[in-house]
Design a protein around this motif. Structure first.
Motif, PDB file in Angstrom:
ATOM      1  N   GLY A  54       0.820  -1.508   0.075  1.00 16.40           N
ATOM      2  CA  GLY A  54      -0.443   0.037  -0.205  1.00 16.40           C
ATOM      3  C   GLY A  54       1.116   1.118  -0.064  1.00 16.40           C
ATOM      4  N   ASP A  55       2.353   1.121   0.222  1.00 18.82           N
ATOM      5  CA  ASP A  55       2.865   2.183   0.776  1.00 18.82           C
ATOM      6  C   ASP A  55       3.560   2.309  -0.933  1.00 18.82           C
ATOM      7  OD1 ASP A  55       4.028   0.443   1.077  1.00 18.82           O
ATOM      8  OD2 ASP A  55       5.042   0.816   2.881  1.00 18.82           O
ATOM      9  N   TYR A  87      -6.026  -2.098  -1.639  1.00 16.35           N
ATOM     10  CA  TYR A  87      -6.867  -1.420  -1.034  1.00 16.35           C
ATOM     11  C   TYR A  87      -6.681  -0.549   0.216  1.00 16.35           C
ATOM     12  CZ  TYR A  87     -11.496   0.830  -0.925  1.00 16.35           C
ATOM     13  OH  TYR A  87     -12.851   2.052  -0.312  1.00 16.35           O
ATOM     14  N   HIS A  88      -7.273  -1.873   1.215  1.00 15.49           N
ATOM     15  CA  HIS A  88      -6.904  -1.250   2.324  1.00 15.49           C
ATOM     16  C   HIS A  88      -5.919  -0.734   2.874  1.00 15.49           C
ATOM     17  CE1 HIS A  88     -10.681  -3.281   3.336  1.00 15.49           C
ATOM     18  NE2 HIS A  88     -10.329  -4.086   2.358  1.00 15.49           N
ATOM     19  N   ALA A  89      -4.423  -1.233   2.385  1.00 11.54           N
ATOM     20  CA  ALA A  89      -3.383  -0.660   2.849  1.00 11.54           C
ATOM     21  C   ALA A  89      -3.495   1.042   1.911  1.00 11.54           C
ATOM     22  CB  ALA A  89      -2.426  -1.926   2.661  1.00 11.54           C
ATOM     23  N   VAL A  92      -4.655   3.668   4.181  1.00 10.70           N
ATOM     24  CA  VAL A  92      -3.813   4.646   5.327  1.00 10.70           C
ATOM     25  C   VAL A  92      -2.583   4.866   4.616  1.00 10.70           C
ATOM     26  CG1 VAL A  92      -5.601   3.814   6.554  1.00 10.70           C
ATOM     27  CG2 VAL A  92      -3.602   1.984   5.990  1.00 10.70           C
ATOM     28  N   ALA A  93      -2.385   4.771   3.982  1.00 12.30           N
ATOM     29  CA  ALA A  93      -0.873   4.476   2.616  1.00 12.30           C
ATOM     30  C   ALA A  93       0.525   3.254   4.168  1.00 12.30           C
ATOM     31  CB  ALA A  93      -0.045   5.964   3.671  1.00 12.30           C
ATOM     32  N   GLU A  94      -0.504   2.353   4.442  1.00 11.45           N
ATOM     33  CA  GLU A  94       0.415   1.910   4.954  1.00 11.45           C
ATOM     34  C   GLU A  94       1.330   0.632   3.930  1.00 11.45           C
ATOM     35  OE1 GLU A  94      -1.373  -0.443   8.376  1.00 11.45           O
ATOM     36  OE2 GLU A  94      -1.360   1.365   9.734  1.00 11.45           O
ATOM     37  N   HIS A  95       2.021  -0.731   4.338  1.00  9.06           N
ATOM     38  CA  HIS A  95       2.282  -1.247   3.656  1.00  9.06           C
ATOM     39  C   HIS A  95       2.042  -2.938   3.481  1.00  9.06           C
ATOM     40  CE1 HIS A  95       6.201  -3.171   0.996  1.00  9.06           C
ATOM     41  NE2 HIS A  95       6.102  -4.029   1.932  1.00  9.06           N
TER      42      HIS A  95
END
Length: 318
Positions: A54-55, A87-89, A92-95
């Motif tokens: 996600g990041d 999608y979820h990561a 929230v800008a997480e890996h």
């Protein structure tokens, strides 16, 4: 008609839509952003995805420039694209996917009745294995890394040579030819007979436009070399590594690197020095083997045993 999720395009058309993969905690439908480009002439099918972590945004930066540049009237074949896999990561800008604390690129081929990550992997895997070629755009997370393309199926795999040729065509300049962990798309799709590569487009916080440029050119190299577009790719020899040496810090302090990313190093060359906060040298670390300085941490402060850098080893030219 070419279809992915709610996107559907007739020959010579482009469409965007959503690929349904479940619901959020309030019951809202989750739809991954997708695009389909259906060429005016028949040809192969290419599948491309980005933001499995996600990041890692450089792949998304590639796609938002690539899609508007592709003219379906000039294209032979089809391109299926998933712009954001995790999608979820991403939200929230997480890996990792925060719903199940999972790294998405470890659960392929997925499970349509499984966890959040397994369901997303299953839906995107179905799209991937409908194609003739697969490109899974990544980057070296938020660390600093050279631009490279990974071949993850292993050298004894029946599709290894085709994966390696696809990596060379993409043309980052560096190839890591090393069997990857179970659950990677670039491991699972070749088992279904689909040549697949995993370009790691540098490493950045946010977008690195230089790496985005390389990724856009890489996709167009593939389109030309595999007859989606007229013309041929300008394919040059790549530096290939088959292994990694990773280095941690023997002491806490601040890192000073003695070499730059992409530099050739020889066994015994100094890689980095650790100093205390007042500049006194505490440790000097040298290379164990010949190789290429491949990846480094972004921040200079380290604790004892913390990751510092990697050197690609077993180097040749392909």
């Amino acid at each position: 008609m070419t279809t992915l999720g709610t996107a559907s395009a007739a020959p010579g058309e482009v469409d965007t839509g959503r690929l349904h993969v479940g619901e959020t905690r309030d019951g809202s439908r989750i739809g991954l952003p997708v695009a389909v480009i259906n060429g005016a002439a028949d040809g192969k099918r290419l599948y491309v995805q980005a933001v499995s972590d996600g990041d890692e945004l450089n792949g998304l930066g590639v796609l938002r420039r690539f899609v508007p540049q592709v003219e379906p009237a000039e294209l032979a074949g089809e391109i299926l694209i998933v712009g954001i896999v995790n999608y979820h990561a991403f939200q929230v800008a997480e890996h990792r996917n925060p719903i199940d604390d999972t790294k998405m690129n470890r659960v392929y081929p997925g499970n349509e009745n499984g966890t959040s990550s397994e369901r997303i992997a299953s839906a995107t895997f179905d799209a991937a294995v409908s194609a003739d070629l697969v490109i899974d755009l990544h980057q070296g997370s938020t660390s600093q890394m050279i631009d490279e393309t990974r071949v993850r199926c292993g050298k004894r795999h029946r599709k290894h040579r085709e994966c390696l040729e696809l990596a060379k065509t993409f043309g980052c300049g560096y190839i890591l030819d090393q069997k990857g962990p179970d659950g990677q798309l670039a491991r699972a799709a070749p088992d279904e007979g689909i040549p697949t590569i995993d370009p790691e487009l540098g490493g950045a916080v946010g977008l690195d436009e230089r790496s985005v440029d390389i990724g856009v050119e890489g996709l167009f190299n593939v389109l030309r070399e595999y007859d989606f577009l007229s013309g041929t790719a300008d394919i040059e020899p790549q530096i290939r590594a088959s292994g990694f040496d990773q280095y941690g810090s023997p002491s806490g302090g601040l890192v000073d690197f003695a070499v730059d990313l992409g530099d050739r190093v020889s066994a015994g060359d100094r890689l980095f020095t650790i100093t205390d906060v007042f500049g006194t040298v505490k440790s000097e670390i040298t290379a164990d083997n010949d190789g290429v300085f491949w990846r480094t941490r972004r921040l200079p402060q380290v604790a004892t045993g913390e990751y510092v850098c990697s050197v690609g080893t077993d180097i040749d030219t392909y």
